[in-house]
Design a protein around this motif. Structure first.
Motif, PDB file in Angstrom:
ATOM      1  N   UNK A   1      11.361   7.718  -4.344  1.00  0.00           N
ATOM      2  CA  UNK A   1      12.182   6.507  -4.338  1.00  0.00           C
ATOM      3  C   UNK A   1      13.147   6.480  -3.158  1.00  0.00           C
ATOM      4  N   UNK A   2      13.799   7.595  -2.877  1.00  0.00           N
ATOM      5  CA  UNK A   2      14.785   7.636  -1.792  1.00  0.00           C
ATOM      6  C   UNK A   2      14.140   7.264  -0.457  1.00  0.00           C
ATOM      7  N   UNK A   3      12.986   7.859  -0.162  1.00  0.00           N
ATOM      8  CA  UNK A   3      12.295   7.590   1.098  1.00  0.00           C
ATOM      9  C   UNK A   3      11.821   6.137   1.162  1.00  0.00           C
ATOM     10  N   UNK A   4      11.305   5.633   0.053  1.00  0.00           N
ATOM     11  CA  UNK A   4      10.846   4.243   0.015  1.00  0.00           C
ATOM     12  C   UNK A   4      12.023   3.287   0.242  1.00  0.00           C
ATOM     13  N   UNK A   5      13.129   3.529  -0.443  1.00  0.00           N
ATOM     14  CA  UNK A   5      14.308   2.675  -0.262  1.00  0.00           C
ATOM     15  C   UNK A   5      14.788   2.709   1.184  1.00  0.00           C
ATOM     16  N   UNK A   6      14.753   3.878   1.794  1.00  0.00           N
ATOM     17  CA  UNK A   6      15.160   4.007   3.184  1.00  0.00           C
ATOM     18  C   UNK A   6      14.271   3.135   4.082  1.00  0.00           C
ATOM     19  N   UNK A   7      12.962   3.221   3.884  1.00  0.00           N
ATOM     20  CA  UNK A   7      12.038   2.386   4.657  1.00  0.00           C
ATOM     21  C   UNK A   7      12.318   0.901   4.430  1.00  0.00           C
ATOM     22  N   UNK A   8      12.390   0.487   3.179  1.00  0.00           N
ATOM     23  CA  UNK A   8      12.555  -0.933   2.859  1.00  0.00           C
ATOM     24  C   UNK A   8      13.888  -1.476   3.374  1.00  0.00           C
ATOM     25  N   UNK A   9      14.956  -0.721   3.164  1.00  0.00           N
ATOM     26  CA  UNK A   9      16.281  -1.186   3.584  1.00  0.00           C
ATOM     27  C   UNK A   9      16.408  -1.274   5.101  1.00  0.00           C
ATOM     28  N   UNK A  10      15.888  -0.283   5.791  1.00  0.00           N
ATOM     29  CA  UNK A  10      15.960  -0.318   7.253  1.00  0.00           C
ATOM     30  C   UNK A  10      15.159  -1.502   7.790  1.00  0.00           C
ATOM     31  N   UNK A  11      13.968  -1.739   7.234  1.00  0.00           N
ATOM     32  CA  UNK A  11      13.166  -2.865   7.686  1.00  0.00           C
ATOM     33  C   UNK A  11      13.908  -4.182   7.473  1.00  0.00           C
ATOM     34  N   UNK A  12      14.432  -4.384   6.281  1.00  0.00           N
ATOM     35  CA  UNK A  12      15.130  -5.640   5.975  1.00  0.00           C
ATOM     36  C   UNK A  12      16.353  -5.794   6.882  1.00  0.00           C
ATOM     37  N   UNK A  13      17.117  -4.736   7.057  1.00  0.00           N
ATOM     38  CA  UNK A  13      18.280  -4.795   7.944  1.00  0.00           C
ATOM     39  C   UNK A  13      17.891  -5.133   9.372  1.00  0.00           C
ATOM     40  N   UNK A  14      16.795  -4.533   9.832  1.00  0.00           N
ATOM     41  CA  UNK A  14      16.325  -4.801  11.195  1.00  0.00           C
ATOM     42  C   UNK A  14      15.900  -6.252  11.351  1.00  0.00           C
TER      43      UNK A  14
ATOM     44  N   UNK B   1       0.833  -1.211   0.000  1.00  0.00           N
ATOM     45  CA  UNK B   1       0.000   0.000   0.000  1.00  0.00           C
ATOM     46  C   UNK B   1       0.862   1.252   0.000  1.00  0.00           C
ATOM     47  N   UNK B   2       1.951   1.210   0.725  1.00  0.00           N
ATOM     48  CA  UNK B   2       2.894   2.332   0.749  1.00  0.00           C
ATOM     49  C   UNK B   2       3.471   2.578  -0.647  1.00  0.00           C
ATOM     50  N   UNK B   3       3.878   1.512  -1.331  1.00  0.00           N
ATOM     51  CA  UNK B   3       4.413   1.656  -2.684  1.00  0.00           C
ATOM     52  C   UNK B   3       3.366   2.256  -3.621  1.00  0.00           C
ATOM     53  N   UNK B   4       2.101   1.931  -3.395  1.00  0.00           N
ATOM     54  CA  UNK B   4       1.007   2.477  -4.209  1.00  0.00           C
ATOM     55  C   UNK B   4       0.687   3.929  -3.859  1.00  0.00           C
ATOM     56  N   UNK B   5       1.127   4.387  -2.689  1.00  0.00           N
ATOM     57  CA  UNK B   5       0.789   5.745  -2.241  1.00  0.00           C
ATOM     58  C   UNK B   5       1.651   6.826  -2.869  1.00  0.00           C
ATOM     59  N   UNK B   6       2.621   6.429  -3.669  1.00  0.00           N
ATOM     60  CA  UNK B   6       3.425   7.403  -4.413  1.00  0.00           C
ATOM     61  C   UNK B   6       4.560   8.063  -3.652  1.00  0.00           C
ATOM     62  N   UNK B   7       5.275   7.323  -2.787  1.00  0.00           N
ATOM     63  CA  UNK B   7       6.411   7.947  -2.097  1.00  0.00           C
ATOM     64  C   UNK B   7       7.568   8.170  -3.065  1.00  0.00           C
TER      65      UNK B   7
ATOM     66  N   UNK C   1       5.578   3.729  10.251  1.00  0.00           N
ATOM     67  CA  UNK C   1       5.828   4.935   9.467  1.00  0.00           C
ATOM     68  C   UNK C   1       5.186   4.827   8.083  1.00  0.00           C
ATOM     69  N   UNK C   2       5.330   3.660   7.466  1.00  0.00           N
ATOM     70  CA  UNK C   2       4.697   3.452   6.163  1.00  0.00           C
ATOM     71  C   UNK C   2       3.179   3.475   6.296  1.00  0.00           C
ATOM     72  N   UNK C   3       2.654   2.882   7.361  1.00  0.00           N
ATOM     73  CA  UNK C   3       1.201   2.877   7.584  1.00  0.00           C
ATOM     74  C   UNK C   3       0.688   4.307   7.743  1.00  0.00           C
ATOM     75  N   UNK C   4       1.419   5.122   8.479  1.00  0.00           N
ATOM     76  CA  UNK C   4       1.032   6.519   8.660  1.00  0.00           C
ATOM     77  C   UNK C   4       0.987   7.244   7.316  1.00  0.00           C
ATOM     78  N   UNK C   5       2.006   7.009   6.487  1.00  0.00           N
ATOM     79  CA  UNK C   5       2.057   7.656   5.168  1.00  0.00           C
ATOM     80  C   UNK C   5       0.875   7.224   4.316  1.00  0.00           C
ATOM     81  N   UNK C   6       0.527   5.934   4.362  1.00  0.00           N
ATOM     82  CA  UNK C   6      -0.616   5.437   3.594  1.00  0.00           C
ATOM     83  C   UNK C   6      -1.885   6.104   4.085  1.00  0.00           C
TER      84      UNK C   6
END
Length: 159
Positions: free
Chosen positions: A104-117, A96-102, A147-152
Motif C-alpha cells: 500500500x505504501x509504495x502504491x500510494x507513493x506512485x499514485x500521489x506523486x503522479x496526481x501531484x505532477x 494493472x499495477x494495482x492488480x500486481x500486488x504492490x 515505474x509502475x509499468x516496470x513493476x507490472x
C-alpha cells in the motif's frame, strides 16, 4: 457463481485498488475540468473553432472574425491534450499495477506523486510558470507511470 462475486468483492475491498480508484478519479476530474476552462478561454477571448459557435455574434463577415485561433485558447488545449496523452496510460498501467500486488505504501507513493505532477503540470500550463516547471512535472509523472509499468512487467514476466 457466488464464488466469482466474492473474488470481485475482495478486489474492490483491497486497499491498493481503493487508492487507485481514488487517485484515478482525481486525475480524471482534473482532466475533465480542462474542457470548461477551454470554453471559458474561448468565450472570454472570443475565439471559436466552428462557424456555428459564432452565430450569437452576428452573421456573415461580422461573425467570421471570431472564427480564429487564440494563443491562450491553444495553450489550454495543449495542456488538455497532454493530459490525454499521460492520464490514459496511467489509468491502464495503474490498474494493472494495482492488480500486481504492490504494498500500500509504495502504491500510494506512485499514485500521489503522479496526481501531484499532473496538477502541477496543469498550473504550469495555465499560469504559465517558467520552465523547467512544466517539463519537470511532466517528466515526474511519466517516470511514475514507467515505474509502475516496470513493476507490472517484472511481476508478470519475471523480469
Amino acid at each position: 457463481r457466488s464464488g466469482e462475486m466474492a473474488k470481485l468483492t475482495q478486489f474492490i475491498d483491497n486497499e491498493v485498488f481503493q487508492a487507485y480508484a481514488t487517485y484515478a478519479t482525481i486525475v480524471l476530474v482534473k482532466m475533465m475540468l480542462m474542457s470548461p476552462i477551454t470554453a471559458y478561454f474561448r468565450m472570454t477571448r472570443k475565439a471559436f473553432a466552428n462557424p456555428e459557435d459564432t452565430a450569437s455574434f452576428g452573421k456573415g463577415d461580422s461573425a467570421k472574425k471570431y472564427l480564429r485561433t487564440d494563443p491562450d485558447v491553444e495553450r489550454v488545449r495543449r495542456g488538455h491534450l497532454n493530459d490525454l496523452e499521460n492520464i490514459v496510460p496511467f489509468l491502464g498501467i495503474g490498474l494493472l499495477y494495482a492488480l500486481s500486488g504492490p504494498d500500500l505504501y509504495t502504491a500510494l507513493l506512485h499514485f500521489r506523486i503522479f496526481v501531484g505532477a499532473r496538477i502541477t503540470h496543469s498550473f504550469a500550463y495555465l499560469i504559465p510558470l517558467p520552465q523547467p516547471s512544466r517539463g519537470l512535472s511532466w517528466a515526474i509523472g511519466y517516470a511514475v507511470t514507467m515505474s509502475m509499468a516496470y513493476k507490472v512487467l517484472k511481476t508478470a514476466l519475471y523480469l
